[in-house]
Design a protein around this motif. Structure first.
Motif, short mmCIF file in Angstrom:
data_model
loop_
_atom_site.label_atom_id
_atom_site.label_comp_id
_atom_site.label_asym_id
_atom_site.label_seq_id
_atom_site.Cartn_x
_atom_site.Cartn_y
_atom_site.Cartn_z
N GLU A 56 0.80 -1.24 0.00
CA GLU A 56 0.00 0.00 0.00
C GLU A 56 0.83 1.28 0.00
O GLU A 56 0.38 2.32 -0.48
CB GLU A 56 -0.98 0.02 1.19
N ARG A 57 2.07 1.21 0.57
CA ARG A 57 2.92 2.41 0.55
C ARG A 57 4.33 1.98 0.18
O ARG A 57 5.18 1.77 1.04
CB ARG A 57 2.89 3.09 1.94
N ILE A 58 4.53 1.85 -1.11
CA ILE A 58 5.82 1.35 -1.59
C ILE A 58 6.76 2.55 -1.74
O ILE A 58 6.54 3.42 -2.59
CB ILE A 58 5.64 0.57 -2.92
N GLY A 104 13.74 -7.31 -2.76
CA GLY A 104 14.95 -6.50 -2.59
C GLY A 104 15.46 -6.53 -1.15
O GLY A 104 16.66 -6.67 -0.90
N LYS A 105 14.53 -6.45 -0.19
CA LYS A 105 14.95 -6.47 1.22
C LYS A 105 15.60 -7.81 1.55
O LYS A 105 16.57 -7.87 2.30
CB LYS A 105 13.73 -6.25 2.14
N ILE A 106 15.05 -8.89 0.99
CA ILE A 106 15.62 -10.22 1.25
C ILE A 106 17.01 -10.33 0.62
O ILE A 106 17.94 -10.87 1.23
CB ILE A 106 14.67 -11.32 0.71
N PHE A 145 7.49 -6.46 8.86
CA PHE A 145 6.45 -5.76 8.11
C PHE A 145 7.08 -4.60 7.36
O PHE A 145 7.85 -3.82 7.93
CB PHE A 145 5.36 -5.25 9.06
N GLU A 146 6.75 -4.47 6.10
CA GLU A 146 7.43 -3.51 5.24
C GLU A 146 6.44 -2.79 4.33
O GLU A 146 5.63 -3.43 3.65
CB GLU A 146 8.45 -4.27 4.37
N ASP A 147 6.53 -1.49 4.33
CA ASP A 147 5.79 -0.67 3.38
C ASP A 147 4.27 -0.87 3.41
O ASP A 147 3.62 -0.98 2.37
CB ASP A 147 6.37 -0.83 1.97
N PHE A 148 3.75 -0.90 4.62
CA PHE A 148 2.30 -0.84 4.82
C PHE A 148 1.91 0.63 4.94
O PHE A 148 2.76 1.48 5.24
CB PHE A 148 1.91 -1.58 6.12
N ASP A 187 9.85 -2.44 9.87
CA ASP A 187 11.12 -1.85 9.42
C ASP A 187 10.98 -0.34 9.21
O ASP A 187 11.89 0.42 9.54
CB ASP A 187 11.52 -2.54 8.12
N ASP A 188 9.87 0.09 8.66
CA ASP A 188 9.71 1.52 8.34
C ASP A 188 9.61 2.37 9.60
O ASP A 188 10.05 3.51 9.63
CB ASP A 188 8.48 1.72 7.45
N ILE A 189 9.02 1.78 10.64
CA ILE A 189 8.88 2.51 11.90
C ILE A 189 10.18 2.35 12.71
O ILE A 189 10.83 3.33 13.07
CB ILE A 189 7.68 1.98 12.73
MG MG Z 1 10.23 0.39 3.67
#
Ligand code: MG
Ligand code: NAI
Ligand code: PYR
Length: 538
Positions: free
Chosen positions: A145-147, A163-165, A234-237, A258-260
Motif C-alpha cells: 500500500e505504501r511502496i 529487494g529487502k531479502i 512488516f514492510e511498506d504498509f 522496518d519503516d517505523i
Molecule cells: Mg520500507
C-alpha cells in the motif's frame, strides 16, 4: 536428498554453478554436452556478470538482468552483490527497485516469493506448505500500500520484499533458503493498476477494517505455525496499518516494522554520529521532523528513550522533538492531532515550516514525506541561519521523491550542511570542494536485527534492540568518515556492521530474558554469529 543431475541441476538456482562445474562434476552429474568447453571459476564468472551489467543502457535493464542472474545462479548473484555492494545495491534496492515495482507486472519474467490473497482465507497454513523450504527464519511481508514514496502499487510491491531479502543475504549473511518474501495481496486502490490488462495482482479494491485485520491475523498465525523460528518483518504498509499491526503482534510474537523501527534506529545513529562533527552534545539537540507518518513517528518515538538515556526527563525529551505537517508546526491548536504524536505537540503559536525553524532553531531536520522538494531553498537557508552545520536527513525514497538533493543541501547551506538521504547521492563538488553525502537507510539496521534475532531466537523484537543497533551503527562511523562530513559508514562495511548489531541484539535478548541461547554460543558470541553468516561460494 537426491542429487540433482543434468538440466535439472543447471535449472536449480541454488545449486547451479554453470560454467564453473569442473570436468569431474560434469561427468558425475551428467552435464557433459550441456555446457560449453571452458571451465571458469566464480571470479571469472563475476567479471562476465559485471561486463554484462555495465553494458546495459538503463538501470531497469540492469535490474532485470540481475534478477535473471538470481534466478539462474544464486551464489554468483550474491557473490557479485557482496563484492560490489556500492555499485549493485542501488540496482536491486532503492532507487531502481522503485521503478521496478512501478513496472513489475510489465517486466515480469518468473514468479519469485510467495503470494497470498483474500481467496486464500481459511487456507493460509495449507498454502504455506507449498513453499519448498522448511527452515524459514526471516519473512519480509508487504501489502503494497505504501511502496517507498510511490504510494499504492498493489502486488507490484513484491519488488520490495524481494529487494529487502537480497540485502538480508548480502548484508547480514542469512542463507537464501532461510528467507521468504511475501506479498499479502489484499487488492489495490490504484485504479490505473486494476485496469491494466497486464496487472498481475488481485484486481479488486483493498480489503479494509475487520476483513483486512482478520486476514492478517490468519497470515501471522499461519507463519508462526509453519515456521515457528521465523521473524516477521512488516514492510511498506500504510501508516495506519503499520502501527495497528505492530501494536497487535509485536507484544506477543517475533516481529517488527522496518519503516517505523528500522528507520528510527538508522536516523538516531545518524544523529548520534552528527554530534561528533558538530561537537554538540546529543543531549542538547533539537530535532524537527517533516511528516507525521510511520517513519517520522518511529524516529520521534525512539528519540524519547534515547534522550532519557542521555539524562533528560521525559518532558524534556518530548520537548526536543517537533513535528511539521502540511499545515506547519504541529501545535496544540491543530485540529485532529494523531494520537501517537500528541505528546510532541508544542504550545506555540501556529507557524509555517520556515517560521517554525526560526522559532525553534532545530539542529537537525529530518524529512519523511515521500514528497520531492519538501525541503525548499527557503527551508534550508533558514536552518543554515541558525546552525553552523545544520544536519539535514532527507529520508524519502526513491531519489525522485527525496525532500532535497545533496547538491541543493550543500548549495543552499553554502557548503555547511551535513547531509544524508534515503537513496544514495554521488559526491558533490561545489566551488572546488568535494562533499560526501551519506546514505541514511534502514538497510544499515534491519539485516543485523534479523540476524541477531535469528541467532538468539529472541521471543520478541524490542525497542532496546533498536537503541543498541543505533549506538552500534554510530560507533561504526570512522574518524575519516566523520572528518569528511559523513554520518554513516561506507556501505562496503555493511556486513561487519550487521554482525556487530546482531551481537548487540543477542546481548539485549539475553539481558531481557527473551532467549534461551546456549551458554557456549553466548560466551563466544562474536565468533558464533560470524560462523553462522552465509558466504556464497561453490
Ligand atoms: Mg520500507
Ligand atoms: N531512508 C529510509 O530508510 C526510509 C525511508 N522511508 C521513506 O520515507 C517516506 C515516508 O514514509 P512513511 O513515513 O512510511 O510514509 P507515510 O505515508 O506513513 O508518511 C508520510 C507523511 O508525510 C506527510 N507529507 C507528505 N508530503 C508532505 C509535505 N509536503 N509536507 C509535510 N508533510 C508531508 C504525510 O501527510 C504523511 O504524514 C517514504 O518516501 C519512504 O520511502 C521510509 C522508511 C525508511
Ligand atoms: C527504505 C525503506 O524501507 C523505505 O523507503 O520504505
Amino acid at each position: 536428498m537426491k542429487a540433482l543431475r543434468g538440466k535439472t541441476l543447471l535449472n536449480n538456482p541454488a545449486q547451479n554453478k554453470s560454467t564453473a562445474f569442473t570436468r569431474e562434476e560434469r561427468a558425475h552429474y551428467g552435464l557433459q554436452g550441456l555446457l560449453p568447453y571452458g571451465v571458469t571459476d566464480i571470479h571469472i564468472q563475476q567479471q562476465r556478470v559485471l561486463a554484462n551489467l555495465r553494458s546495459k543502457s538503463s538501470d531497469i535493464e540492469k535490474y532485470i538482468y540481475l534478477n535473471g542472474l538470481l534466478e539462474r545462479n544464486q551464489r554468483l548473484f550474491y557473490r557479485t552483490l557482496i563484492n560490489h555492494i556500492a555499485e549493485i545495491m542501488p540496482l536491486v534496492y532503492t532507487p531502481t527497485v522503485g521503478e521496478a515495482c512501478v513496472k513489475l507486472s510489465h517486466i515480469f519474467r518468473k514468479p519469485q516469493g510467495f503470494y497470498l490473497t483474500p481467496e486464500d482465507r481459511g487456507h493460509m497454513l495449507a498454502r504455506l506448505e507449498n513453499w519448498p523450504e522448511t527452515d524459514v527464519r526471516i519473512v519480509v511481508v508487504t501489502d503494497g500500500e505504501r511502496i517507498l514514496g510511490l504510494g499504492d502499487l498493489g502486488a507490484n510491491g513484491m519488488g520490495i520484499p524481494i529487494g529487502k531479502i537480497s540485502l538480508y543475504v548480502a548484508c547480514a549473511g542469512i542463507a537464501p533458503s532461510q528467507c521468504m518474501p511475501i506479498m499479502l495481496d489484499v487488492g489495490t486502490n490504484n485504479q490505473q493498476l486494476r485496469e491494466d490488462p497486464l496487472y498481475l495482482g488481485y484486481p479488486h479494491p483493498r480489503l479494509t477494517g475487520e476483513d483486512y485485520l482478520s486476514l492478517v491475523d490468519e497470515f501471522v498465525e499461519a507463519v508462526q505455525q509453519r515456521f515457528p523460528s521465523a521473524a516477521i518483518q512488516f514492510e511498506d504498509f500504510s501508516s495506519q496499518n503499520a502501527f495497528t499491526l505492530l501494536d497487535r503482534y509485536a507484544g506477543s510474537g517475533r516481529c517488527f516494522n522496518d519503516d517505523i523501527q528500522g528507520t528510527a534506529a538508522v536516523t538516531l545513529a545518524g544523529i548520534y554520529a552528527s554530534s561528533r562533527i558538530t561537537q554538540k552534545s546529543f543531549a542538547d539537540l533539537k530535532i524537527m521532523l517533516l511528516g507525521t507518518g510511520s517513519a517520522a513517528t518511529g524516529v520521534a518515538e525512539l528519540l524519547v528513550p534515547a534522550f532519557k538515556a542521555a539524562g533528560l526527563s521525559e518532558a524534556e525529551a518530548y520537548s526536543r522533538v517537533s513535528f511539521i505537517d502540511r499545515r506547519g508546526l504541529v501545535t496544540a491548536t491543530h485540529a485532529l492531532i494523531k494520537p501517537r504524536i500528541r505528546s510532541f505537540v508544542k504550545n506555540l503559536p501556529a507557524a509555517d515550516f520556515v517560521t517554525a525553524i526560526a522559532t525553534i532553531q532545530p539542529d537537525v531536520l529530518i524529512g519523511a514525506t515521500g514528497t520531492a522538494g519538501a525541503f525548499t531553498e527557503a527551508v534550508v537557508r533558514e536552518i543554515s541561519r541558525y546552525q553552523q552545520h545544520p544536519v539535514i536527513i532527507a529520508l524519502s525514497n526513491p531519489t525522485s521523491h527525496t525532500e532535497c538533493t545533496a547538491e541543493q543541501a550543500y548549495q543552499w547551506s553554502e557548503g555547511r550542511a551535513i547531509f544524508a538521504s534515503g537513496s544514495p547521492f554521488a559526491p558533490v563538488t561545489l566551488h572546488g570542494r568535494t562533499y560526501h553525502p551519506a546514505q541514511g537507510n534502514n538497510v544499515y539496521i534491519y539485516p543485523g536485527i534479523g540476524l541477531g534475532v535469528m541467532v538468539s531466537r529472541a521471543r520478541l523484537v524490542i525497542e532496546d534492540m533498536f537503541l543498541a543497533a543505533a549506538k552500534e551503527l554510530a560507533n561504526c562511523v570512522s574518524v575519516e568518515e566523520i572528518e569528511r562530513g559523513s554520518i554513516y559508514p561506507d556501505i562496503v562495511r555493511v556486513r561487519d556492521i550487521s554482525h556487530k548489531i546482531a551481537v548487540r541484539v543477542c546481548q539485549v535478548a539475553q539481558q531481557n530474558n527473551l532467549t534461551k541461547m546456549e551458554t557456549d554460543l553466548f560466551n563466544n558470541l562474536e565468533a558464533s554469529v560470524r560462523e553462522l553468516m552465509y558466504e556464497p561460494s561453490y
